[in-house]
Write an enzyme that holds these catalytic residues in place. Structure first.
Site, PDB file in Angstrom:
ATOM      1  N   SER A 204       3.698   0.018  -6.864  1.00  0.00           N
ATOM      2  CA  SER A 204       3.205  -0.252  -8.015  1.00  0.00           C
ATOM      3  C   SER A 204       2.505   0.863  -8.862  1.00  0.00           C
ATOM      4  CB  SER A 204       1.925  -1.412  -7.998  1.00  0.00           C
ATOM      5  OG  SER A 204       2.584  -2.544  -7.590  1.00  0.00           O
TER       6      SER A 204
ATOM      7  N   SER B  38       9.752  -7.227  -0.803  1.00  0.00           N
ATOM      8  CA  SER B  38      11.215  -7.577  -0.470  1.00  0.00           C
ATOM      9  C   SER B  38      11.631  -7.043   0.878  1.00  0.00           C
ATOM     10  CB  SER B  38      12.051  -7.001  -1.601  1.00  0.00           C
ATOM     11  OG  SER B  38      11.930  -5.856  -2.119  1.00  0.00           O
TER      12      SER B  38
ATOM     13  N   GLY C 106       0.846  -1.035  -0.014  1.00  0.00           N
ATOM     14  CA  GLY C 106       0.211   0.064  -0.058  1.00  0.00           C
ATOM     15  C   GLY C 106       0.880   1.392   0.018  1.00  0.00           C
TER      16      GLY C 106
END
Length: 199
Positions: free
Chosen positions: A42, A109, A38
């Site tokens: 992206s 990650s 969040g």
């Protein structure tokens, strides 16, 4: 049988990375976006991909959603599977980078170990770590997929930021807090980073 010095002779006959970069008139590189769920990884990566395309630069975006439903569909979320997930992503990304493509990877990650694994595979000279440093409170407020709420109720185990740790990068190439920067400001900073690395 005589021992061969080069057990992979096909590499000697393949076009080189320099050949590919010359064709594309750009330098291959990896922008590795890390941050909480969040945080905007992206969203920023998609906007950057569009802007670089507009500028005539070839990109490839690798994202958790398109990787987890394809090449890594057989992996779960155990520590070993998370490591293998990142290892495969990095190996695929290296192929893109070596083809002269600006490659964007948007993955949580969460540990330095995982990001170091990716950097070692891809190569430190080509690896630019982008830390989307949006605070946990803001990520939780957005909670687009409802994952934080489920994690708080104990329905999602080992959820980064709630029941599993996130280790912030110590020396990212760029740190972007999407609660303070507009999408356009974040993209502008990234474009500057990319174009500053071009020949």
């Amino acid at each position: 049988m005589e021992k061969s010095e080069n057990i992979y002779p096909v590499f000697d006959r393949m076009l080189t990375r320099a050949d590919k970069e010359s064709l594309l008139k750009q330098r291959g590189m990896m922008l590795w976006f890390t941050g909480l769920s969040g945080s905007g990884k992206s969203t920023v990566a998609i906007a950057l991909e569009r802007e670089l395309q507009r500028r005539g630069l070839l990109c490839r975006l690798l994202d958790g959603d398109n990787i987890r439903t394809g090449i890594n569909a057989n992996l779960g979320f155990t520590a070993d599977d998370r490591r293998e997930n990142i290892r495969r992503i990095a190996e695929v990304a290296k192929l893109f980078v070596d083809t002269g493509i600006i490659t964007l990877a948007a993955f949580i990650s969460p540990t330095e170990e995982l990001r170091t694994l990716a950097r070692d595979i891809i190569g430190a000279d080509d690896f630019k770590e982008i830390y989307i440093s949006t605070p946990l409170e803001e990520c939780e407020r957005r909670d687009v997929k409802g994952l934080y709420a489920r994690a708080r109720r104990g329905e999602v185990k080992h959820f980064t930021g709630i029941s599993a740790p996130f280790e912030a990068p110590q020396h990212p190439a760029l740190s972007l807090d999407t609660s303070r920067l507009t999408l356009e400001q974040s993209v502008a900073k990234l474009v500057e980073l990319v174009t500053g690395s071009m020949p």
